[in-house]
Design an enzyme around this catalytic site. Structure first.
Site, PDB file in Angstrom:
ATOM      1  N   ASP A 247       0.868  -1.164   0.000  1.00 11.28           N
ATOM      2  CA  ASP A 247       0.000   0.000   0.000  1.00 11.28           C
ATOM      3  C   ASP A 247       0.914   1.225   0.000  1.00 11.28           C
ATOM      4  OD1 ASP A 247      -2.081   1.768   0.092  1.00 11.28           O
ATOM      5  OD2 ASP A 247      -3.151   0.762   1.719  1.00 11.28           O
TER       6      ASP A 247
HETATM    7  C1  BGC Z   1      -5.099   3.104   0.180  1.00 14.19           C
HETATM    8  C2  BGC Z   1      -5.221   2.099  -0.951  1.00 14.19           C
HETATM    9  C3  BGC Z   1      -5.121   2.811  -2.274  1.00 14.19           C
HETATM   10  C4  BGC Z   1      -3.808   3.569  -2.334  1.00 14.19           C
HETATM   11  C5  BGC Z   1      -3.589   4.305  -3.641  1.00 14.19           C
HETATM   12  C6  BGC Z   1      -3.886   3.997   0.017  1.00 14.19           C
HETATM   13  O1  BGC Z   1      -3.916   5.043   0.918  1.00 14.19           O
HETATM   14  O2  BGC Z   1      -5.067   2.450   1.418  1.00 14.19           O
HETATM   15  O3  BGC Z   1      -6.431   1.394  -0.841  1.00 14.19           O
HETATM   16  O4  BGC Z   1      -5.263   1.940  -3.340  1.00 14.19           O
HETATM   17  O5  BGC Z   1      -3.768   4.513  -1.277  1.00 14.19           O
HETATM   18  O6  BGC Z   1      -4.375   5.428  -3.746  1.00 14.19           O
END
Ligand code: BGC
Length: 765
Positions: free
Chosen positions: A274
């Site tokens: 993530d």
């Molecule tokens: C989130 C993810 C997301 C990623 C990209 C993160 O903060 O937890 O679910 O896909 O950002 O935007």
């Protein structure tokens, strides 16, 4: 070999929508994809391999995540884009109903259709990897901010939903990314940099969870996603049993990628972090991460690359990282040139011109390529309507009939969204259609309830009166008199921890209606004998202050409906669609009745959360503790009635010794009849209780099957369920493996987790 667990449906109830898609691609098998990926990677220099496994930096390219191109090999930039409700921060796409709404349909075909349509939109917009579907947060704590992105607080339901969602995206040649691996069940303390405001926190939240709960609950939906062929998985922010989820060889190398003989899911695609989940990319890579996102100046990207290069980072692992990433790309046939050009700037959707720094490009950055055909709006509308859960319906309140001429509409949630909510959909006012954060989508062309109802009522020569100010009690009282029906709209919002909305930092502070919705409902009901409450919500809310009010004649839980909100609500209220949604979570009488709360406070530097309830989340907790919910998991009314055949037909069980983990042990057959006067759909649910020899902590019963059946008045259909060895198994902590006991299993089939209408014992040997 890929084994499809969810029975592939025969296009039935939604053939009109399904038939409008062109032929799906046939993804390559993993073996075929690896055969192509390995020689491709063999041609790469060290720098190229590193760049393939690291993002180009936060917000430096068009997509949520970007991977550099390799021009000499004609390899295009990879575009990784949020999110689970459609493309986020992108125009001319569809804002689909959220996961929780789609879960509430309990309809495999609709689950598939939603993702298939998303697959088309991602493909047309040039996206390689869609950052969806969500199998966790699964909804351990009802107030947790992102439970609405997944499909409900049950692993079996989520497993089916994840498999259908993966297939939908990948049938269009877009790589699905199952997230968030694993035990990521709240927003608070999820990330150190998010937590600065809370005082000195030096590590993110540690989810302390038993092996059994990991396997049977949190990993379960990912198993289905992997079996359906998911090309990628995203590891999560927080810690699991004291290790960062993205730096844990136990969770990634063993549980996710490891062989099934040791309980692993045998995942062959690539694992991405993530965004900023690992500040130590080499640790992550060693644990099994294949791509570090988003990659950044001095933080996770370039620093990692330099380090890997200068320390001669384990070459075999680096090769494997690149091979896995490319294998997913080949598996979805992205080498065949089906994807459109990357034609948007999700960090900057409002500007025509700008820069993509990572590719030294200045010029037009939003090209407005249409990707939202009317078919996708039709799919969204049907999901939102069929996912609507009718919780109460007395005095013949619904559907609204010809006699209803004067309609009063009360509450800000009925009205339009007038302010720009930005790319993370931070909406504070107007109707609620989706939560906030990376799981949201642009509020571009939302059909609000007030507009849709006004249009519908005008066509019926009726009148609509409204008060959208939630606190104008005098105005509400005055207008609630002399209406044939009063619709009181309330909502409850939540989202990602990065943003704070009215004091809620992602997670909800409580699970009551926002903007004093309880007083709004009571004020309306005080004057109007036919008050129908419409709820838009990310999850459960407490309804005790008004649910038994005699003037509250009906309650409609419309979840998070996406862009077609008003249209789908009109469909349900006036009966064009007979509601058939069932609750994908329990609605309690008080928040304290749930197993789990968000960990809101922590004294010390290293926050922890003990998952002491283990398997017993949501209805399993209420069953084990004998707590009466207000509305139980699986509950939902219809405009017709269904009756169930009293006995279950059960095939002779195969011996456990002769059945593989995903093989069917026995089938269960039952009959359901529409005994009312209008056509409708029933979700027939199968719950299973393990033999009494099962270890302590085993749920009283657990969902192990469901089928949604369409029935004309007085029509009867046979419904059958395949119960697999996996369905019968539990994770044995001592043997460290899955175990199916010999003995008597109780099977219950019914209309909800508590409305069990036929029961039988099956002895398995
Ligand atoms: C989130 C993810 C997301 C990623 C990209 C993160 O903060 O937890 O679910 O896909 O950002 O935007």
């Amino acid at each position: 070999m890929v084994v499809l667990l969810a029975t592939p449906f025969v296009a039935g109830q939604h053939a009109d929508l399904l038939s409008q898609f062109s032929t799906a691609i046939t993804p390559r098998t993993w073996d075929e994809a690896y055969v192509l990926a390995a020689p491709f990677v063999a041609q790469l220099s060290l720098t190229e391999k590193i760049s393939l496994t690291t993002g180009t930096g936060i917000a430096l390219g068009p997509c949520s995540g970007n991977v550099a191109n390799i021009p000499r090999l004609n390899f295009r930039y990879l575009c990784l884009q949020d999110g689970p409700a459609g493309l986020r921060g992108v125009d001319l796409v569809t804002l689909f109903p959220a996961g929780i709404t789609t879960g509430a349909t309990w309809d495999r075909e609709l689950l598939y259709l939603r993702s298939r349509a998303m697959g088309v939109e991602n493909r047309l917009k040039g996206v390689n990897v869609a950052l969806a579907p969500v199998g966790g947060a699964i909804g351990r704590a009802p107030a947790a901010g992102r439970g609405w992105e997944s499909f409900g607080a049950d692993p079996w339901l989520n497993g089916v939903a994840n498999a259908e969602s993966v297939r939908g995206l990948q049938d269009e040649g877009v790589v699905a990314c199952a997230k968030h691996w694993i035990a990521n069940e709240q927003e608070k303390y999820r990330l150190v940099i998010d937590s600065i405001a809370y005082g000195p926190i030096f590590k993110s939240l540690d989810s302390q969870v038993s092996q059994r709960a990991l396997r049977e609950l949190y990993e379960w939906p990912f198993f289905d996603a992997v079996q359906a062929g998911a090309g990628s998985v995203m590891c999560s922010y927080q810690r699991v049993n004291s290790e960062y989820a993205c730096e844990s060889a136990t969770m990634i190398a063993q549980h996710l990628k490891g062989n099934s003989s040791t309980g692993g899911l045998g995942f062959r695609g690539f694992v991405m972090t993530d965004w900023f989940a690992s500040a130590a990319p080499d640790l992550a890579a060693t644990a099994g991460v294949d791509m570090v996102m988003p990659g950044d100046l001095g933080l996770t990207g370039i620093a990692a690359a330099t380090k890997r290069a200068s320390t001669g980072f384990n070459g075999t692992r680096l090769d494997e990282m690149a091979v896995r990433t490319l294998a997913a790309w080949f598996k979805m046939r992205q080498d065949e040139g089906r994807l459109g050009n990357i034609s948007f700037s999700s960090w900057n959707p409002d500007s025509e011109f700008g820069a993509w720094v990572d590719r030294a490009y200045i010029g037009q950055i939003n090209f407005h390529v249409p990707a939202n055909p009317p078919l996708h709006a039709a799919i969204s509308r049907r999901i939102a309507a069929e996912g609507t859960v009718l919780l109460k319906n007395t005095k013949g309140a619904l559907p609204l009939g010809a006699g209803i001429k004067r309609v009063g509409i009360f509450g800000n949630d009925a009205g339009p969204i007038t302010k720009d909510c930005g790319t993370f959909t931070i909406c504070e006012e107007g109707t609620l259609v989706v939560g906030w954060g990376s799981g949201s989508g642009l509020i571009d062309h939302v059909v609000d309830p007030l507009s849709a109802i006004t249009e519908h009522v005008s066509a019926l020569s009726g009148s609509v009166d409204s008060v959208l100010d939630d606190y104008d009690y005098a105005g509400i009282r005055q207008k609630a008199r002399d209406q044939d029906v009063c619709l009181a709209f309330i909502n409850s919002r939540s989202g990602e921890g990065t943003n704070n909305v009215q004091g809620n930092q992602g997670d909800r502070n409580n699970i009551t209606a926002w903007r004093d919705g309880d007083t709004l409902v009571r004020t309306v009901a005080g004057e109007c004998a036919n008050t129908i409450v419409v709820i838009h919500s990310v999850g459960a809310i407490i309804m005790e202050p008004w649910i038994e009010h005699p003037n509250v004649t009906a309650v409609v839980l419309a979840n998070l409906p996406g862009q077609e909100s008003g249209n789908s609500l009109v469909d349900v209220l006036w009966g064009a669609t007979n509601p058939s949604g069932k609750l994908p979570y329990t609605i309690a009488k008080q928040e304290a009745d749930y197993c789990c709360r968000v960990q809101y406070e922590w004294t010390g530097f290293f926050p922890e959360q003990k998952f002491d309830e283990a398997l017993l989340i949501d209805y399993k907790w209420f069953d084990a503790k004998r707590i009466a919910p207000r509305f139980e998991f699986g509950f939902g009314l219809s405009y017709t009635n269904f009756t169930y055949g009293g006995t279950l037909g059960i095939s002779t069980p195969k011996s456990l010794a002769a059945t593989g983990f995903v093989d069917t042990v026995f089938t269960v057959t039952t009959q359901v009849t529409n005994s009312g006067d209008v056509a409708g759909k029933e979700v027939v649910q199968l719950y299973l209780s393990l033999p009494s020899a099962a270890p302590a902590g085993t749920p009283v019963r657990q969902l192990r099957g469901f089928e949604k059946v369409a029935l004309q008045p007085r029509e009867t259909k046979q419904v059958s369920f395949k119960v697999t060895r996996r369905d019968l198994s539990y994770w044995d902590e001592t043997a460290k493996g899955w175990l199916a006991l010999k003995g008597a299993y109780e099977i219950s089939v019914g209309a909800s987790s508590r409305d069990l209408l036929a029961t039988a014992n099956v002895v398995v040997s």
